[in-house]
Scaffold this active site. Structure first.
Site, PDB file in Angstrom:
ATOM      1  N   SER A 172       0.134 -10.378  14.809  1.00  0.00           N
ATOM      2  CA  SER A 172       0.116  -9.180  15.672  1.00  0.00           C
ATOM      3  C   SER A 172       1.422  -9.141  16.444  1.00  0.00           C
ATOM      4  CB  SER A 172      -1.056  -9.282  16.660  1.00  0.00           C
ATOM      5  OG  SER A 172      -0.926  -8.320  17.681  1.00  0.00           O
ATOM      6  N   TYR A 211      -6.138 -14.296  22.463  1.00  0.00           N
ATOM      7  CA  TYR A 211      -5.780 -13.512  21.269  1.00  0.00           C
ATOM      8  C   TYR A 211      -4.301 -13.722  20.914  1.00  0.00           C
ATOM      9  CZ  TYR A 211      -5.210  -9.553  18.074  1.00  0.00           C
ATOM     10  OH  TYR A 211      -4.934  -8.782  16.976  1.00  0.00           O
TER      11      TYR A 211
END
Ligand SMILES: NC(=O)c1ccc[n+]([C@@H]2O[C@H](COP(=O)([O-])OP(=O)(O)OC[C@H]3O[C@@H](n4cnc5c(N)ncnc54)[C@H](OP(=O)(O)O)[C@@H]3O)[C@@H](O)[C@H]2O)c1
Length: 262
Positions: free
Chosen positions: A148, A159
């Site tokens: 990401s 995350y």
């Protein structure tokens, strides 16, 4: 040499894609089936995998296997790794399964955080170990680890660190395997229209609050990934908007990301 697939390989083999029941994973399945690859689709929702698999098998005339597995559990990881070891013609592995959770490091659900660490880190490591020997034997292979843009712009919670791990893993593996026919890429999408932001009220709210112009499509993300593999790029940031954002100084990007969860 065939030019009908992204690497120009003769006789495309099997592509294993995790998180294939939705979003970017489904798009990888569609584009790779169109290029003649056989598919092994992995996710928890078997009925979705069966439906997607049936459609792609009919449209692209390729063999599709749907394997239901929970990659947050070691049994699920072992099941997929064992099936990968049985494949003699694995050409592509896409470690793409993933999800975000509400909250920061201190106030999130700790069990869900551990599940996320297993899906984003433990599973890709096991599946890479399972896939690479056969790829090296064949002298060809491509691995995509869906990371990401968060990997470079840490937001509160785990995350972003799990995605930074995938970038580092991919870069290290790509160097280790250089010259042996196997390419490894960290795919680093920015905000992308998929099911990702529908999985919690917090993510839905975050999606509604963000400008529409910064959102990309799964088709664009997968197209950039496959083009990047062809060129041998170990880190791919799809989309002009995301490349533009990455040109801002790191301090500014960190200040903006710090306000986000995840
Ligand atoms: N969308 C974005 O804005 C964005 C941005 C950057 C990076 N990413 C990354 O892109 C990847 C794909 O996400 P997406 O955007 O396509 O979201 P999505 O539409 O929600 O798809 C996520 C996929 O992961 C699978 N998955 C989740 N937990 C799993 C588990 N425990 N075991 C096995 N499979 C699991 C889901 O399948 P089941 O629910 O059927 O198990 C689903 O197929 C993720 O790694 C995500 O972090 C997304």
């Amino acid at each position: 040499m065939s030019t009908s697939n992204f690497m120009g390989w003769d006789a495309p083999g099997t592509a294993v894609i995790t998180g294939a029941s939705s979003g970017i994973g489904t798009e990888f399945a569609g584009q790779l089936a169109d290029q003649g690859f056989k598919l092994m689709l992995v996710a928890r929702r078997k009925e979705m995998l069966d439906r997607i698999g049936k459609e792609l098998a009919e449209k692209a005339k390729v063999r599709v296997e749907a394997l239901a597995a929970d990659l947050a559990r070691q049994e699920g990881i072992d099941l997929v790794a064992a099936r990968i070891r049985e494949l003699r013609d694995i050409d592509v592995l896409v470690n793409n399964a993933g999800f975000g959770i509400p909250g920061g490091f201190v106030d999130c659900d700790f069990g869900r955080m551990l599940d996320m660490m297993a899906v984003h880190m433990t599973a890709p490591v096991h599946l890479c170990r399972a896939a690479i020997p056969a790829m090296l034997d064949r002298g060809r292979g491509a691995i995509v680890n869906t990371a990401s843009l968060s990997a470079f712009n840490p937001s509160p919670g785990m995350y972003a660190p799990t995605k930074a791990f995938l970038v580092s893993l991919s870069e290290g593996l790509n160097s280790e395997l250089k010259g042996r026919g196997v390419r490894v890429q960290a795919l680093c999408p920015g905000f992308t229209h998929t099911g990702f932001h529908d999985t919690s009220d917090e993510l839905k709210k975050m999606k509604a609050s963000l400008p529409k112009g910064i959102w990309g499509t799964a088709a664009g993300v997968v197209g950039a990934s496959l083009a990047g593999l062809r060129k041998g790029k170990d880190v791919v940031i799809p989309g002009l908007v995301n490349k533009f954002m990455m040109a801002f100084p790191k301090g500014l990007r960190k200040r903006v990301a710090a306000r986000r969860k995840p």
